[in-house]
Motif scaffolding. Structure first.
Motif, PDB file in Angstrom:
ATOM      1  N   ASN A   1       0.840  -1.202   0.000  1.00  0.00           N
ATOM      2  CA  ASN A   1       0.000   0.000   0.000  1.00  0.00           C
ATOM      3  C   ASN A   1       0.877   1.256   0.000  1.00  0.00           C
ATOM      4  OD1 ASN A   1       0.773  -0.486   2.668  1.00  0.00           O
ATOM      5  ND2 ASN A   1      -1.150   0.199   3.560  1.00  0.00           N
TER       6      ASN A   1
ATOM      7  N   LYS B   1      -4.613   4.117   2.440  1.00  0.00           N
ATOM      8  CA  LYS B   1      -5.459   3.174   3.200  1.00  0.00           C
ATOM      9  C   LYS B   1      -4.581   2.097   3.832  1.00  0.00           C
ATOM     10  CE  LYS B   1      -9.785   4.501   2.187  1.00  0.00           C
ATOM     11  NZ  LYS B   1      -9.422   5.825   1.700  1.00  0.00           N
ATOM     12  N   GLU B   2      -5.081   1.531   4.909  1.00  0.00           N
ATOM     13  CA  GLU B   2      -4.342   0.477   5.583  1.00  0.00           C
ATOM     14  C   GLU B   2      -4.512  -0.852   4.845  1.00  0.00           C
ATOM     15  OE1 GLU B   2      -7.294   1.419   6.300  1.00  0.00           O
ATOM     16  OE2 GLU B   2      -8.470  -0.256   7.099  1.00  0.00           O
TER      17      GLU B   2
ATOM     18  N   ASP C   1      -5.675  -4.507   4.594  1.00  0.00           N
ATOM     19  CA  ASP C   1      -6.794  -5.193   5.231  1.00  0.00           C
ATOM     20  C   ASP C   1      -6.446  -6.668   5.468  1.00  0.00           C
ATOM     21  OD1 ASP C   1      -9.137  -6.430   5.903  1.00  0.00           O
ATOM     22  OD2 ASP C   1     -10.196  -5.923   4.057  1.00  0.00           O
TER      23      ASP C   1
ATOM     24  N   ASP D   1      -5.675   7.816   6.161  1.00  0.00           N
ATOM     25  CA  ASP D   1      -6.826   7.682   7.037  1.00  0.00           C
ATOM     26  C   ASP D   1      -6.323   7.882   8.469  1.00  0.00           C
ATOM     27  OD1 ASP D   1      -8.785   6.618   8.719  1.00  0.00           O
ATOM     28  OD2 ASP D   1      -9.407   5.136   7.226  1.00  0.00           O
TER      29      ASP D   1
END
Ligand SMILES: *Cc1c(COP(=O)(O)O)cnc(C)c1O
Length: 367
Positions: free
Chosen positions: A91, A118-119, A121, A292
């Protein structure tokens, strides 16, 4: 002397994601004659360092030291541990770098991608691990290109369901900026470097390697020579390193580790988290956060450049005031800028930096 005046110029506060400012006490520790690396003096030095590193990494695993930057050990992890296939969690640019390194070594590397900012998942990683076998999963803990701190605990829990899949963590920028418990998480290889949270000059990569990973390395034929993990293990047992190390950096490391023993890891991490908090609050008022916020890193803050400020111009303004910051990384170069808050920086200096950026914004009528 031209050289000396250049060095004088460099006496500023680098709020960048490495190299980070180093305490004078640590720099002074380096000003001693380099001892012979096969002497009993080196053995005493490394015995102390090795014990303190196990304490710091919260592990019973061996913690090796390579005279190189972190990237060398990233590449070595792939060469030592992957027989067939690696899975790279991506990412950001550093996640991508792992895949590039694998492929340039002829190692198959698949990926799970997540949007920048974004992290990663864990569920998506779990799905990929269900679908086929991977020798290794590489995870970047704090992605220094986006400022995201990935949910390492949850990712580790997923990878740990597969006993033949080794977990390799790029903790290069997260180490000492957030808690990492190597044995509790079951990390097989955990990598950091001297010039980030450890707040030492650049030149050392420090990494823990599990017994399981060493057993794997023993079965990999062409794992290379210079960064062969089994050579590191053999010399570690003698309190030596396979080749000549940067002896003077080891002096600095020894002093730094003793300091951490006295002050505690918790205090160091809290200091970094507080600075991150301050930086984020400022950034949200003036610009916007790139990641985020729930997954914003404590090592550095990546800020969306919504005012389209020229970062080179801003840095020119900051320089005579004693500060420098970093522009965005790779494809995020002009969209973002980065303020590192690792190492020997203080909240006071951070506040002075942010005030100076405010002055710049006012001058430009952007505030
Ligand atoms: C700095 C960094 C690296 C590369 O480290 P070098 O010591 O420059 O090789 C790798 N991964 C992350 C997340 C980093 O921040």
């Amino acid at each position: 002397m031209k050289g000396m005046s250049l060095l004088k110029q460099l006496e500023i506060n680098w709020f960048v994601p490495g190299p980070v400012p180093v305490d004078d006490e640590i720099l002074k520790a380096m000003v001693h004659q380099p001892c012979y690396h096969r002497s009993s003096d080196m053995h005493s030095l490394l015995e102390g360092i090795n014990q303190n590193l196990q304490w710091l990494f919260k592990t019973k695993n061996s913690v090796f030291i390579s005279t190189s930057s972190a990237s060398a050990v990233m590449e070595a992890s792939l060469r030592n541990l992957v027989g067939n296939r690696a899975l790279c969690v991506i990412n950001g640019s550093f996640g991508q770098l792992w895949q590039k390194m694998a492929r340039s070594n002829g190692i198959q590397a698949a990926s799970v991608y997540f949007e920048l900012g974004k992290e990663a998942d864990p569920e998506k990683i779990a799905k990929e691990l269900q679908s086929r076998h991977y020798d290794v999963v590489t995870v970047v803990h704090t992605e220094s290109s986006t400022g995201v701190q990935n949910p390492l605990e949850a990712i580790a829990a997923v990878v740990r369901l597969y006993p033949d899949t080794l977990l390799v963590v790029d903790a290069v920028s997260s180490f000492l900026t957030t808690p990492i418990d190597v044995d509790v998480l079951g990390i097989d290889v955990c990598i950091t470097a001297s010039q980030k949270g450890l707040a030492l000059p650049p030149g050392l990569a420090i990494f823990s390697v599990s017994e399981r990973a060493l057993r794997r390395a023993a079965r990999i034929e062409n794992r290379g020579y210079y960064l062969d993990f089994l050579r590191f293990r053999d010399y570690y047992k003698l309190s030596e390193t396979p080749n000549t190390p940067s002896v003077n950096l080891l002096y600095a490391l020894a002093v730094r580790l003793e300091g951490l023993r006295r002050s505690g890891v918790g205090a160091e991490i809290r200091r970094c988290e507080e600075m991150a908090e301050t930086c984020r609050e400022w950034a949200k008022q003036r610009f916007a956060l790139f990641p985020d916020e729930r997954f914003a890193a404590s090592a550095l803050t990546v800020i969306k450049n919504v005012k389209s400020v020229s970062i080179p111009e801003l840095n020119q303004f900051l320089r005579p005031r004693g500060f420098q910051i970093a522009d965005g990384y790779a494809e995020l170069k002009s969209q973002t800028f980065r303020i590192g808050h690792m190492g020997a920086v203080t909240k006071e200096k951070l506040t002075t930096l942010l005030d100076a950026i405010d002055s710049f914004l006012k001058e430009k009528k952007l505030l």
